[in-house]
Design an enzyme around this catalytic site. Structure first.
Site, PDB file in Angstrom:
ATOM      1  CB  SER A  81      -0.938   0.016   1.213  1.00 16.24           C
ATOM      2  OG  SER A  81      -2.001  -0.887   1.033  1.00 16.24           O
ATOM      3  CE  LYS A  85      -0.798   4.309   2.661  1.00 11.25           C
ATOM      4  NZ  LYS A  85      -0.758   3.139   3.589  1.00 11.25           N
TER       5      LYS A  85
END
Length: 302
Positions: free
Chosen positions: A69, A233
């Site tokens: 992701s 992230k």
């Protein structure tokens, strides 16, 4: 820990693990990354990049790893960049259907009836890794090849995206699709969060979304001092795939700003030796250990 204690400790540990010693401080820190990998038993890829001096250290810096992701940070940045250039209106509202929803789609499930703006989708795919939001954005912006083209436009000739969620997580060793390298991604993070790809308002927005992202608190950020500003992230691949070569993959990319120093960007990837059900705290701790190396790297970088 003072500088003398750190140097002596890193040297002793590396020697005990039969890790080749570089007598320079950056070399010793790179040896520490190798030691983390040896002790963990999997495959670690890492790059730490000082945006002020250009100094960098890493391990398996040019090995390809799956994004999982973590590509969503670049996707959110692409929305902000296209909006700033006038190519899209990030406040345009889009809708989707129940068929677009999948696992880890909290925002798009909640907003199924009313839809959301492209900016909202970008925010929630970055902050909460909403898979449906990422796929909807890719559909609206031109597909995975559009994100690859965005990376090329900012000088990243390595990173690529080829598939949508969840297929893009199926990345066994040796696969080129949906991959990047630590060296390439650490510099891409620097360009997006601190460079000229986005106007300052866009950079500030992206950095704040990364700071507000809760999924990385047990990874690189866990190894940093509490008074540093940091954002990231994450990406994780832990569900079973048919290919037996695929273990778990834990990813964390982002930035850290030590007080009074230039930002340091990082790209870290840890491939576990075997797949385990659910999130593996030991794998996340490997990336937290990289955070501790980053802390010491900030100490020696200009």
């Amino acid at each position: 820990m003072d500088r003398r204690s750190f140097v002596g400790g890193a040297l002793a540990m590396a020697t005990a693990a039969c890790v080749p010693i570089d007598r320079t401080m950056p070399g010793r820190l790179a040896a520490s990354l190798r030691l983390i990998e040896v002790q963990a038993g999997g495959t670690l890829g890492a790059e730490l990049f000082d945006t002020g001096s250009g100094m960098a250290i890493g391990h398996n810096r040019d090995m390809r790893f799956g994004h999982c992701s973590s590509f969503k940070m670049s996707l959110a940045a692409m929305v902000l960049a296209r909006d700033a250039s006038g190519k899209i209106d990030a406040d345009r509202r889009v809708t989707w259907t129940k068929d677009d929803l999948m696992a880890v789609s909290p925002f798009t499930t909640r907003r199924l009836k009313e839809g959301a703006t492209l900016r909202e989708l970008a925010e929630f795919t970055q902050k909460y890794s909403d898979n449906a939001a990422a796929n909807i954005l890719l559909r609206e912006l031109g597909g995975p090849e559009a994100l690859t083209a965005f990376w090329r436009s900012i000088g990243d000739e390595v990173s690529r995206l080829d598939r949508l969620e969840p297929a893009l997580n199926d990345v066994p060793p040796g696969e080129a699709r949906d991959t990047t390298t630590p060296r390439a991604m650490a510099r891409t993070v620097a360009k997006l969060a601190f460079g000229e790809v986005l106007p300052e308002t866009g950079r500030a927005q992206l950095r704040q979304w990364m700071i507000d992202t809760p999924t990385g608190v047990r990874r690189v950020r866990a190894g940093l001092p509490e008074d540093w500003i940091a954002g990231d992230k994450t990406g994780t691949s832990i569900w079973p795939f048919p290919d037996p070569r695929i273990g778990g993959l834990y990813v964390d990319i982002g930035f850290a700003i030590p007080p009074g120093k230039a930002p340091i960007t990082f790209a870290t990837y840890y491939r576990t030796p075997e797949r385990k059900d659910g999130m593996d705290p030991r794998a996340e701790e490997v990336l937290a250990q990289v955070g501790r190396v980053l802390r010491d790297f900030a100490w020696i970088s200009a």
